[in-house]
Structures are given as C-alpha cells and as structure tokens.
Design a protein around this motif. Sequence first.
Motif, PDB file in Angstrom:
ATOM      1  N   CYS A  75       0.845  -1.187   0.000  1.00  0.00           N
ATOM      2  CA  CYS A  75       0.000   0.000   0.000  1.00  0.00           C
ATOM      3  C   CYS A  75       0.889   1.247   0.000  1.00  0.00           C
ATOM      4  O   CYS A  75       0.601   2.228  -0.671  1.00  0.00           O
ATOM      5  N   SER A  76       1.960   1.193   0.778  1.00  0.00           N
ATOM      6  CA  SER A  76       2.986   2.232   0.766  1.00  0.00           C
ATOM      7  C   SER A  76       4.198   1.704   1.519  1.00  0.00           C
ATOM      8  O   SER A  76       4.115   0.700   2.228  1.00  0.00           O
ATOM      9  N   SER A  77       5.313   2.396   1.370  1.00  0.00           N
ATOM     10  CA  SER A  77       6.524   2.028   2.095  1.00  0.00           C
ATOM     11  C   SER A  77       7.364   3.280   2.290  1.00  0.00           C
ATOM     12  O   SER A  77       7.216   4.275   1.574  1.00  0.00           O
ATOM     13  N   GLY A  78       8.236   3.236   3.289  1.00  0.00           N
ATOM     14  CA  GLY A  78       9.129   4.349   3.550  1.00  0.00           C
ATOM     15  C   GLY A  78      10.452   3.841   4.093  1.00  0.00           C
ATOM     16  O   GLY A  78      10.514   2.793   4.737  1.00  0.00           O
ATOM     17  N   THR A  79      11.528   4.566   3.827  1.00  0.00           N
ATOM     18  CA  THR A  79      12.861   4.182   4.291  1.00  0.00           C
ATOM     19  C   THR A  79      13.536   5.357   4.974  1.00  0.00           C
ATOM     20  O   THR A  79      13.193   6.520   4.730  1.00  0.00           O
ATOM     21  N   LYS A  80      14.505   5.049   5.831  1.00  0.00           N
ATOM     22  CA  LYS A  80      15.367   6.076   6.437  1.00  0.00           C
ATOM     23  C   LYS A  80      16.726   5.444   6.662  1.00  0.00           C
ATOM     24  O   LYS A  80      16.835   4.342   7.205  1.00  0.00           O
ATOM     25  N   THR A  81      17.780   6.137   6.217  1.00  0.00           N
ATOM     26  CA  THR A  81      19.145   5.662   6.392  1.00  0.00           C
ATOM     27  C   THR A  81      19.915   6.611   7.314  1.00  0.00           C
ATOM     28  O   THR A  81      19.459   7.724   7.600  1.00  0.00           O
ATOM     29  N   PHE A  82      21.101   6.171   7.749  1.00  0.00           N
ATOM     30  CA  PHE A  82      21.899   7.006   8.628  1.00  0.00           C
ATOM     31  C   PHE A  82      22.541   8.169   7.886  1.00  0.00           C
ATOM     32  O   PHE A  82      22.861   9.187   8.496  1.00  0.00           O
ATOM     33  N   GLY A  83      22.742   8.032   6.584  1.00  0.00           N
ATOM     34  CA  GLY A  83      23.250   9.138   5.788  1.00  0.00           C
ATOM     35  C   GLY A  83      24.644   9.567   6.178  1.00  0.00           C
ATOM     36  O   GLY A  83      25.462   8.767   6.649  1.00  0.00           O
ATOM     37  N   VAL A  84      24.922  10.872   6.000  1.00  0.00           N
ATOM     38  CA  VAL A  84      26.277  11.363   6.226  1.00  0.00           C
ATOM     39  C   VAL A  84      26.671  11.285   7.694  1.00  0.00           C
ATOM     40  O   VAL A  84      27.857  11.209   8.026  1.00  0.00           O
ATOM     41  N   VAL A  85      25.678  11.318   8.599  1.00  0.00           N
ATOM     42  CA  VAL A  85      25.973  11.165  10.028  1.00  0.00           C
ATOM     43  C   VAL A  85      25.879   9.683  10.343  1.00  0.00           C
ATOM     44  O   VAL A  85      24.929   9.196  10.951  1.00  0.00           O
ATOM     45  N   HIS A  86      26.893   8.919   9.906  1.00  0.00           N
ATOM     46  CA  HIS A  86      26.809   7.465  10.012  1.00  0.00           C
ATOM     47  C   HIS A  86      27.407   6.978  11.319  1.00  0.00           C
ATOM     48  O   HIS A  86      28.360   6.202  11.368  1.00  0.00           O
ATOM     49  N   THR A  87      26.845   7.465  12.421  1.00  0.00           N
ATOM     50  CA  THR A  87      27.103   6.894  13.738  1.00  0.00           C
ATOM     51  C   THR A  87      25.766   6.378  14.256  1.00  0.00           C
ATOM     52  O   THR A  87      24.707   6.873  13.855  1.00  0.00           O
ATOM     53  N   PRO A  88      25.770   5.361  15.111  1.00  0.00           N
ATOM     54  CA  PRO A  88      24.503   4.778  15.561  1.00  0.00           C
ATOM     55  C   PRO A  88      23.642   5.794  16.289  1.00  0.00           C
ATOM     56  O   PRO A  88      24.099   6.476  17.212  1.00  0.00           O
ATOM     57  N   ARG A  89      22.413   5.912  15.848  1.00  0.00           N
ATOM     58  CA  ARG A  89      21.461   6.827  16.459  1.00  0.00           C
ATOM     59  C   ARG A  89      20.060   6.349  16.113  1.00  0.00           C
ATOM     60  O   ARG A  89      19.873   5.585  15.157  1.00  0.00           O
ATOM     61  N   PRO A  90      19.042   6.762  16.862  1.00  0.00           N
ATOM     62  CA  PRO A  90      17.684   6.361  16.510  1.00  0.00           C
ATOM     63  C   PRO A  90      17.242   7.011  15.195  1.00  0.00           C
ATOM     64  O   PRO A  90      17.429   8.213  14.992  1.00  0.00           O
ATOM     65  N   ILE A  91      16.690   6.207  14.302  1.00  0.00           N
ATOM     66  CA  ILE A  91      16.100   6.713  13.063  1.00  0.00           C
ATOM     67  C   ILE A  91      14.726   6.055  12.891  1.00  0.00           C
ATOM     68  O   ILE A  91      14.514   4.940  13.363  1.00  0.00           O
ATOM     69  N   ALA A  92      13.807   6.739  12.251  1.00  0.00           N
ATOM     70  CA  ALA A  92      12.447   6.214  12.120  1.00  0.00           C
ATOM     71  C   ALA A  92      11.963   6.343  10.682  1.00  0.00           C
ATOM     72  O   ALA A  92      12.253   7.326   9.995  1.00  0.00           O
ATOM     73  N   ALA A  93      11.226   5.329  10.234  1.00  0.00           N
ATOM     74  CA  ALA A  93      10.571   5.338   8.927  1.00  0.00           C
ATOM     75  C   ALA A  93       9.099   5.013   9.143  1.00  0.00           C
ATOM     76  O   ALA A  93       8.719   4.421  10.151  1.00  0.00           O
ATOM     77  N   TRP A  94       8.258   5.406   8.175  1.00  0.00           N
ATOM     78  CA  TRP A  94       6.827   5.192   8.321  1.00  0.00           C
ATOM     79  C   TRP A  94       6.193   4.737   7.013  1.00  0.00           C
ATOM     80  O   TRP A  94       6.753   4.930   5.932  1.00  0.00           O
ATOM     81  N   ALA A  95       5.021   4.126   7.146  1.00  0.00           N
ATOM     82  CA  ALA A  95       4.233   3.704   5.993  1.00  0.00           C
ATOM     83  C   ALA A  95       2.761   3.795   6.379  1.00  0.00           C
ATOM     84  O   ALA A  95       2.419   3.940   7.562  1.00  0.00           O
ATOM     85  N   ALA A  96       1.880   3.716   5.377  1.00  0.00           N
ATOM     86  CA  ALA A  96       0.465   3.961   5.635  1.00  0.00           C
ATOM     87  C   ALA A  96      -0.431   3.078   4.780  1.00  0.00           C
ATOM     88  O   ALA A  96      -0.033   2.601   3.714  1.00  0.00           O
ATOM     89  N   ARG A  97      -1.633   2.852   5.294  1.00  0.00           N
ATOM     90  CA  ARG A  97      -2.753   2.382   4.465  1.00  0.00           C
ATOM     91  C   ARG A  97      -3.686   3.577   4.334  1.00  0.00           C
ATOM     92  O   ARG A  97      -4.371   3.960   5.265  1.00  0.00           O
ATOM     93  N   GLU A  98      -3.689   4.199   3.150  1.00  0.00           N
ATOM     94  CA  GLU A  98      -4.559   5.331   2.892  1.00  0.00           C
ATOM     95  C   GLU A  98      -5.723   4.878   2.010  1.00  0.00           C
ATOM     96  O   GLU A  98      -5.524   4.225   0.991  1.00  0.00           O
ATOM     97  N   VAL A  99      -6.925   5.227   2.439  1.00  0.00           N
ATOM     98  CA  VAL A  99      -8.114   4.872   1.672  1.00  0.00           C
ATOM     99  C   VAL A  99      -8.217   5.831   0.491  1.00  0.00           C
ATOM    100  O   VAL A  99      -8.464   7.024   0.664  1.00  0.00           O
ATOM    101  N   SER A 100      -8.009   5.325  -0.708  1.00  0.00           N
ATOM    102  CA  SER A 100      -7.989   6.172  -1.898  1.00  0.00           C
ATOM    103  C   SER A 100      -8.371   5.348  -3.117  1.00  0.00           C
ATOM    104  O   SER A 100      -7.968   4.183  -3.243  1.00  0.00           O
ATOM    105  N   SER A 101      -9.128   5.971  -3.998  1.00  0.00           N
ATOM    106  CA  SER A 101      -9.491   5.294  -5.248  1.00  0.00           C
ATOM    107  C   SER A 101      -8.265   5.042  -6.116  1.00  0.00           C
ATOM    108  O   SER A 101      -8.302   4.204  -7.019  1.00  0.00           O
ATOM    109  N   LYS A 102      -7.170   5.753  -5.837  1.00  0.00           N
ATOM    110  CA  LYS A 102      -5.938   5.539  -6.581  1.00  0.00           C
ATOM    111  C   LYS A 102      -5.226   4.261  -6.134  1.00  0.00           C
ATOM    112  O   LYS A 102      -4.299   3.809  -6.794  1.00  0.00           O
ATOM    113  N   ARG A 103      -5.631   3.737  -4.976  1.00  0.00           N
ATOM    114  CA  ARG A 103      -5.047   2.490  -4.464  1.00  0.00           C
ATOM    115  C   ARG A 103      -6.175   1.514  -4.145  1.00  0.00           C
ATOM    116  O   ARG A 103      -6.418   1.187  -2.976  1.00  0.00           O
ATOM    117  N   PRO A 104      -6.882   1.036  -5.144  1.00  0.00           N
ATOM    118  CA  PRO A 104      -8.052   0.186  -4.888  1.00  0.00           C
ATOM    119  C   PRO A 104      -7.714  -1.093  -4.130  1.00  0.00           C
ATOM    120  O   PRO A 104      -8.567  -1.630  -3.414  1.00  0.00           O
TER     121      PRO A 104
END
Length: 459
Positions: A149-178
């Motif tokens: 339905c959807s997906s999301g990613t998050k990487t450590f990027g240029v600050v590549h030391t261990p730290r909390p990172i968060a990604a999100w995804a959704a189920r959105e009710v939409s005629s575009k996603r029957p």
Amino acid sequence: MGDGRWSGDDEERRVMGRRRTARWRRAGMRHGHRSARARTAVVAALLLCTTAALPGRPALAAGTPSPYAIAPDARPVAGATDAADAAPLVPGTTYKSSLPSGAKSYYRLDLDATSDAYVSATAIPAPGTSVAAGDGIKVSVQNADGRDCSSGTKTFGVVHTPRPIAAWAAREVSSKRPRCEGAGTYYVLVERIGTAVSAQDTWDLELFATAEPALKQAGATSSPEAWNSTSPEPVTGEGVRRAGGSGFASAAPVGQGVWNSGIEPGRTLVYEVPLDWGRQLSVTAELGGSNGRDGYVAGALNLSLYNPVRGFVDDASTSYNGSQEAVEIGPLPPVAYENRYAVPKRFKGMRFAGSYYLVVHLAADVAENYGDGPLQLTLRLRVGGAAEAGPGYAGEPEPGDVFQVVEGDRWVAAGGGAAGGGGDAAMTVLAVSGIGTGTLVLVVLGVWAVVARRRVGAW
C-alpha cells in the motif's frame, strides 16, 4: 468489519474498550495528558536508575549516552518471520520489539474501510554499533495479497554513527489504491536495508500505530499551491535553557523562541513542537565552538523533523571543525490536510496538526577531537502563519489527541512551568541516582508532586 470498528481478538477488544473509556474521560480533562507525560518521564528515570543498580545487569560505560528511551508504557510484541504468524498492532498504541539483521519482521493490522492507518518504526542501534551511510530501516504496509500500500525508508546518511532513526508507511483509503481500500487484514513489514557493516547486530524497535478517520465532508484533492516559501530571519533574543528528551515519549516541549542546551557526542535529544492547522515551522540548530581543540568531523550534527505519527519529514546535517556551525529545516508549508497530495515527500509529511518532533544528534566521532563534554546547542524556532480550523473528522483518531494542539501544549512550549518539561523531570531523578533506593523513591515522589502542582496551577 461492516460496523466500522477495528477488529481483533478478545484481548484487543478489551484494550480498545478501555481506551474508549479513557477517551471519554479525557473530554473533560484533556490537559491531563501533559501531567501524565511528566509523570511518565519521572517513572522512566526511576526505572532506569533502579535497573542500572541491579546486580548482574551490565551498565553503560561512563560517558556513553543511552541511545534512546522507549516509552515506558510500550507493549512488547514479537515480529514474525512470516505474515501468517504476525501479531496485531492496535492503532493508538506504542510497542517495543527488535529487528535482527537479515530478518523480516511482520506485524498485523485489522482495519476498517474508511480510516487511514499509519505505522512508524524507530530503529535503535546500540552505542558502539558499526553502521554505514546506506544502512537503515524500511517499513511497508501490505494488503492480504502481500502487495504494498505504501513504504518508507530512512538511512543514517552522512551522520553514520549509531542513532535512533524512524521510517513510516500507511494504508490510505484512496481510489488511486483500490487494492488497499477495503476493510480487512493488512500487514506491516519492517526490515533492514543497506550494507553488511551492521550485519551481526540486533536493533531495538519502537513501533507506533495511529488511525486517522475520514472527513465529514470531502475537501480539495490537490496540495496548496500558494504559501510563503521565503526563508524567515532566525529568531533572536535571550535563550531559555531546555534540556531535550531522550525519546518521542519524553520529548521536551518548545515553541517559537531561542532554546539552549548542552549536547554530548553520541547523544540524541528530542523536542516537541505543537503546530496547529495553518501554522508554519522554520528551525535552525547551532552547535557552539570549542576552545583549545581542533579537527574536522564530517557529518557531525544532524537535525531531523518528524510529524505527529512519527513519520519522517525532513533533515539537515553539517560537519564540524571547532567553529560554530548551523543547520536549518524550512521553510516548510503550513500544516494542512491537503499537503498529503503534494509531490515532495517533505511536504506530504506536513499533513496533520499536533506534536511535531525535532530530533538532534551529535555524532560520537566528535569526542575523538573535542572530548566527551557537552557542546552548546541552540535551537531557534519560528512558528508563522495563523491557526485555522481543522478539516472536520467524521470520527475520533487513535490515539484521541494525536491530531490536535491543546492549551497545555501551547503553555509549556511558550516557556510555562519548569524549564525542560518532562526532560528536566527525568534529569532531576537521574541526578540523585547514586543515593539509596528508599531515599530515591521519596525524591521521585516529591518531584512528581511538584510537577503535578505546576501543571494544575497552569490551568
């Protein structure tokens, strides 16, 4: 599912029944959640102190910051390696889990046919973990056939030391996603992405599930075209000291103004910014200079913004050579329901009123050149625009106050009460962690009482 309620097993129905009862009670005492948050911070700190003193449990080495504080009321849930065995996530609830490298962790959502649902996963590597810029986390919401339905990613990027990172995804009710419109069972897939640098490590996870009801009346289906995208002048004036929280649940409230704190290498600080519909946020984070030392640290400071469902919105990073440096987020569009139809992802995230979160991280590598002591951190927040009426939901979100700003939020963010909010309450307890357990409990109860009196007095 035809009655529009969330489905699940008997235990989940009982949980939801208790939640509805609590929501009715909140209608007459909505400010209570802020007092509860302060109490939560105190209890979390007490547990941290007590647990650290237990025999047989290794403590973090001196000078090693705790990476993240999972919400004390988070419910444990195990991720399944196959969708068929997935445990349910109930919107309105925070969970704690884990994510081994190379494994796929499945969870289940039982959804109605009208509400949008969101799931955020915060990945928490242990201090000292090796991570690369491309390492990160991916979250997907899938239908019963395993299609996204959807997906999301998050990487450590240029600050590549261990730290909390968060990604999100959704189920959105939409005629575009029957394929994701109907009521029924959906699945949340959380997995690691990137290289094999952190392959041997298991990360802790904090999962947060939310539900957004449909609108009473359908509105515009395109993003706002006209809004002020000019970078405003940074806020000036005397700063107020405000220690950051150590997680989303313990975030320290801030509003427009200048806020000061110290930040140690390897530390992550979390701040909560209440934003009404129509309000527009711009923020600058400044890292103070260091006397008597030098050296260059790439990707030293990261500033990230997350929305009320803990969905990633935007971030900025800078390197450090001992001189004052600054990063900026904004201007972003004013908070509007229709932002969900925007093309840029960072605009899409500004779709809810409620608590937005600023997450500031100083790379652990800074200690090699500038020592373990804190550097000066200054946040300059500007909140523009005029507050507007909400879009008019046909039902209540889960949790009930997630898409609104209550007066207590505004009061604390503007500087009311003890500086630092819940973050400082926790710091007060930590400051006495070396004394006896009985005395510590008395001190905690005293702090709890003071916080409660201040919160009640504010009303």
